[in-house]
Design an enzyme around this catalytic site. Structure first.
Site, short mmCIF file in Angstrom:
data_model
loop_
_atom_site.label_atom_id
_atom_site.label_comp_id
_atom_site.label_asym_id
_atom_site.label_seq_id
_atom_site.Cartn_x
_atom_site.Cartn_y
_atom_site.Cartn_z
N ARG A 143 0.95 -1.23 0.05
CA ARG A 143 -0.08 0.13 -0.06
C ARG A 143 0.85 1.30 -0.09
O ARG A 143 2.21 1.30 0.38
CB ARG A 143 -0.92 -0.02 1.32
CG ARG A 143 -0.10 -0.20 2.62
CD ARG A 143 -0.14 1.46 3.30
NE ARG A 143 0.79 1.13 4.34
CZ ARG A 143 1.85 1.77 4.41
NH1 ARG A 143 2.68 2.13 3.18
NH2 ARG A 143 2.71 1.68 5.45
N ASP B 185 -1.47 -1.33 7.58
CA ASP B 185 -1.16 -2.03 6.38
C ASP B 185 -1.89 -3.32 6.18
O ASP B 185 -2.63 -3.51 5.01
CB ASP B 185 0.14 -2.41 6.53
CG ASP B 185 1.04 -1.26 7.07
OD1 ASP B 185 0.68 -0.10 6.91
OD2 ASP B 185 2.28 -1.36 7.62
N ASN C 148 14.83 -1.30 7.79
CA ASN C 148 13.80 -2.46 8.12
C ASN C 148 13.42 -2.07 9.52
O ASN C 148 14.32 -2.02 10.49
CB ASN C 148 14.58 -3.86 8.32
CG ASN C 148 13.73 -5.02 8.85
OD1 ASN C 148 13.47 -5.20 10.00
ND2 ASN C 148 13.35 -5.74 7.63
N SER D 229 4.96 -1.43 2.68
CA SER D 229 4.27 -2.56 3.26
C SER D 229 4.48 -3.89 2.88
O SER D 229 3.47 -4.91 2.76
CB SER D 229 2.78 -2.46 3.62
OG SER D 229 2.65 -1.55 4.57
N SER D 230 5.86 -4.40 2.55
CA SER D 230 5.94 -5.39 2.02
C SER D 230 5.92 -6.44 3.15
O SER D 230 5.16 -7.67 3.02
CB SER D 230 7.45 -5.67 1.35
OG SER D 230 8.34 -5.32 2.27
N GLU E 89 0.52 9.93 8.84
CA GLU E 89 1.66 9.09 9.20
C GLU E 89 1.94 8.80 10.67
O GLU E 89 1.96 9.80 11.27
CB GLU E 89 2.80 9.57 8.52
CG GLU E 89 3.84 8.40 7.99
CD GLU E 89 2.91 7.59 6.58
OE1 GLU E 89 2.46 6.51 6.95
OE2 GLU E 89 2.79 8.04 5.57
N HIS E 90 2.33 7.66 11.30
CA HIS E 90 2.34 7.24 12.57
C HIS E 90 1.31 7.76 13.34
O HIS E 90 1.59 8.10 14.49
CB HIS E 90 3.97 7.87 13.00
CG HIS E 90 5.20 7.22 12.40
ND1 HIS E 90 5.54 6.24 12.85
CD2 HIS E 90 5.61 7.48 11.24
CE1 HIS E 90 6.52 5.85 12.15
NE2 HIS E 90 6.85 6.67 11.04
N ASP F 161 -1.58 5.36 13.18
CA ASP F 161 -2.71 4.40 13.35
C ASP F 161 -2.53 3.87 14.83
O ASP F 161 -3.61 3.52 15.47
CB ASP F 161 -2.34 3.35 12.18
CG ASP F 161 -0.95 2.71 12.08
OD1 ASP F 161 -0.06 3.42 12.66
OD2 ASP F 161 -0.93 1.88 11.33
N GLY G 55 8.64 1.33 3.06
CA GLY G 55 7.27 2.01 3.38
C GLY G 55 6.26 1.84 2.50
O GLY G 55 5.21 2.64 2.72
P1 ADP Z 1 8.04 -2.71 4.81
O1 ADP Z 1 8.03 -1.22 4.94
O2 ADP Z 1 8.33 -3.07 3.30
O3 ADP Z 1 6.85 -3.29 5.33
P2 ADP Z 1 9.99 -3.79 6.74
O4 ADP Z 1 11.14 -3.77 6.96
O5 ADP Z 1 8.87 -3.90 7.81
O6 ADP Z 1 9.23 -2.89 5.27
O7 ADP Z 1 9.84 -5.38 6.08
C1 ADP Z 1 10.55 -5.80 5.00
C2 ADP Z 1 10.83 -7.20 5.16
O8 ADP Z 1 9.75 -7.93 4.59
C3 ADP Z 1 12.01 -7.93 4.49
O9 ADP Z 1 13.29 -7.72 5.33
C4 ADP Z 1 11.61 -9.17 4.03
O10 ADP Z 1 11.89 -10.10 5.35
C5 ADP Z 1 10.33 -9.38 4.15
N1 ADP Z 1 9.92 -9.34 2.65
C6 ADP Z 1 9.54 -8.28 1.79
N2 ADP Z 1 9.74 -8.70 0.47
C7 ADP Z 1 9.68 -10.02 0.59
C8 ADP Z 1 9.65 -10.76 -0.55
N3 ADP Z 1 9.52 -10.63 -1.91
N4 ADP Z 1 9.96 -12.23 -0.12
C9 ADP Z 1 10.19 -12.68 1.07
N5 ADP Z 1 10.20 -11.59 2.16
C10 ADP Z 1 9.92 -10.23 1.94
P1 NG1 Z 2 5.60 0.55 6.95
O1 NG1 Z 2 5.38 1.46 6.18
O2 NG1 Z 2 5.10 -0.72 6.60
O3 NG1 Z 2 6.90 0.37 7.84
C1 NG1 Z 2 4.60 1.08 9.41
C2 NG1 Z 2 3.58 0.42 10.39
C3 NG1 Z 2 2.05 1.09 10.12
C4 NG1 Z 2 2.20 2.63 10.41
C5 NG1 Z 2 3.28 3.39 9.33
C6 NG1 Z 2 3.56 4.50 9.62
C7 NG1 Z 2 3.61 -2.02 10.76
C8 NG1 Z 2 3.45 -3.24 10.11
N1 NG1 Z 2 3.54 -0.85 9.94
O4 NG1 Z 2 4.44 0.93 8.06
O5 NG1 Z 2 1.20 0.44 11.15
O6 NG1 Z 2 2.36 2.79 11.85
O7 NG1 Z 2 4.65 2.45 9.79
O8 NG1 Z 2 2.65 5.45 9.45
O9 NG1 Z 2 4.09 -2.13 11.87
#
Ligand code: ADP
Ligand code: NG1
Length: 458
Positions: free
Chosen positions: A43, A190, A233, A145-146, A49-50, A52, A143
């Site tokens: 998404r 997310d 991360n 939300s993978s 931001e920050h 929820d 950012g």
């Molecule tokens: P985001 O803001 O994208 O949610 P995070 O740092 O919270 O970032 O999460 C990223 C983590 O999600 C990666 O370090 C990995 O562990 C997991 N991830 C993301 N994309 C993939 C993928 N294609 N396959 C497996 N794990 C993934």
């Molecule tokens: P991302 O962008 O996925 O790191 C995080 C939090 C959200 C929200 C935003 C800031 C998780 C899974 N996601 O999102 O809930 O607080 O930061 O708006 O913790």
């Protein structure tokens, strides 16, 4: 079947090339064919931001990039996870012994969060085994939300393998809770948008109770995502959880100042609700109740009348026990002002005045400034990218998601889109070695996409 989650769409209906590759790779890894597929989108948060995790509404939309998992239930109780991207090593475990290692946020742990959420919700001690091949194209740690897309996808995979059903709202709430097993104290934005998104509309997501309302975005403007190419991360650093704790402490101090039962208050929105005042009035309360100088843990304890031990064990999370200073005034100011901007953004979209795009852009610019100066979740690359986007035609630009790296989102008049993309590409990406990533990971226009889905073979 998971009621509320659209299912039984023909596999051929979406991205045939990607599915075919996934099927072939599944066959070469597991020697069998997948029985079904699940996709859950990432998404982009347009504003809010920050906030929820402080209880306030946010305004995201799903992007087209997603997590896609090919699945085959098996008779053993073995869970085998493989990934199309060799950066993510294979993982095998007994499905009846799920352990999530918070100290190392390995990719498979996000899958296990989703699985554990469903397991706990139904109180199951035995889980069936499965072979899963994961294919994700959401830029990681950027950012978008993978991580939540993976958690949500895994939750829906598990539900489907079990043949059980839940509503989209229940799934979103379960996955929001279970993603916290990774160690981050996130809100529910997310996971909510990953399940509740609908093509063609952004959503106002409200919490307690969770609900989503359509927000029609203006014609004549395009939302463009630009990746700063700095990865952050959340689970591997403590920035995110420190902010969650600062907001929690600010809520408690404000509650105490207003003679409320501060020990029962966890979120800034609860203070506003208990006082029954507007967000603008809350901004005035901050001026009286909090000081801009950072608070030491000792000062917080003195104010609340508790010991350091009580602060650490009853209020702070495990990763924030040793934080030397907390900025409470700045964080609360950001949260209440950002919550107000979300409501203004929605109102402008609804009323659609002639200068809608300009007004939305102004709110996005204010949001970025507040994230940068009050919440301190930006970074030099994001600030530079936001400036470049504004210079080349964006009416507004801001960081999106958790920050400290990751993406910006800009609102760009449709007639300026192609020159905007060309100029930002040249100035931010080409002039550095950031130009190498594929377009869809780096700089792209986006529109509201649909939510999580289960696909079966035709
Ligand atoms: P985001 O803001 O994208 O949610 P995070 O740092 O919270 O970032 O999460 C990223 C983590 O999600 C990666 O370090 C990995 O562990 C997991 N991830 C993301 N994309 C993939 C993928 N294609 N396959 C497996 N794990 C993934
Ligand atoms: P991302 O962008 O996925 O790191 C995080 C939090 C959200 C929200 C935003 C800031 C998780 C899974 N996601 O999102 O809930 O607080 O930061 O708006 O913790």
């Amino acid at each position: 079947m998971a009621s509320g989650v659209p299912a039984a769409r023909r596999v051929e209906a979406a991205e045939p090339g990607r599915l075919l590759k996934l099927k072939e790779m599944f066959h070469s890894k597991f020697g069998t064919m997948p029985k079904f597929y699940v996709r859950a989108p990432g998404r982009v948060n347009l504003i809010g931001e920050h906030i929820d995790y402080c209880g306030y509404s946010v305004l995201p939309m799903a992007v087209e990039q997603d997590m896609l998992i090919a699945v085959e239930p098996v008779k053993t109780h073995i869970l085998q996870l493989a990934n199309t991207n060799s950066l993510y090593p294979e993982f095998t475990t007994s499905a009846n012994n799920i352990e999530i290692d918070k100290t190392k946020p390995m990719w498979h742990n996000y899958f296990l969060c989703g699985l554990k959420g469903i397991q706990e919700h139904f109180g199951l001690s035995n889980l069936p085994g499965m072979n899963c091949l994961v294919d994700g194209n959401i830029p990681p740690s950027s950012g978008l939300s993978s991580s939540s897309a993976l958690v949500c996808c895994a939750g829906l995979v598990t539900l489907t393998v079990l043949g059980l059903s839940l509503s989209k709202v229940e799934l979103a709430e379960i996955c929001a809770k279970s993603e916290r097993y990774i160690g981050t104290e996130g809100g529910g934005m997310d996971q909510s948008i990953s399940f509740l998104a609908e093509e063609g509309t952004a959503k106002l997501i409200e919490f307690n109770p969770l609900r989503a309302t359509d927000v029609k975005l203006p014609n004549g403007a395009v939302f463009v995502i630009a990746n700063s190419c700095v990865e952050m991360n959340k689970a591997a650093t403590s920035h995110f959880n420190i902010r969650v704790m600062e907001c929690r402490l600010a809520a408690k101090l404000l509650a105490k100042y207003k003679c409320l039962q501060w020990d029962q208050v966890m979120r800034l929105k609860e203070v506003q609700d208990k006082l029954g005042v507007s967000l603008e009035e809350m901004l005035l309360v901050i001026e009286d109740a909090l000081h801009p100088e950072p608070y030491s843990p000792e000062e917080v304890c003195r104010y609340l009348g508790i010991s350091l031990k009580e602060l650490q064990t009853q209020i702070l999370s495990p990763t924030t026990q040793d934080v030397p200073l907390f900025k409470l005034y700045q964080r609360a100011k950001h949260v209440y002002s950002e919550a107000a901007r979300v409501l203004q953004f929605k109102k402008i979209c609804e009323e659609a005045p002639e200068n809608t795009v300009q007004l939305l852009g102004e709110l996005m610019n204010q949001s970025h400034l507040s994230c940068r100066d009050m919440f301190e979740c930006s970074c030099p690359e994001l600030d530079q990218l936001v400036d470049i986007c504004r210079k080349f035609g964006a009416q507004g630009s801001r960081l999106t998601g958790a920050g400290w790296g990751g993406c910006t989102v800009s609102v760009v008049p449709a007639d300026k889109l192609s020159s905007f993309l060309a100029n930002v590409h040249e100035v931010y990406y080409q002039k550095s070695n950031r130009g190498l990533a594929p377009e869809k990971q780096k700089l792209f226009a986006t529109k509201p996409g649909g939510g999580a889905l289960v696909f079966f073979e035709a």
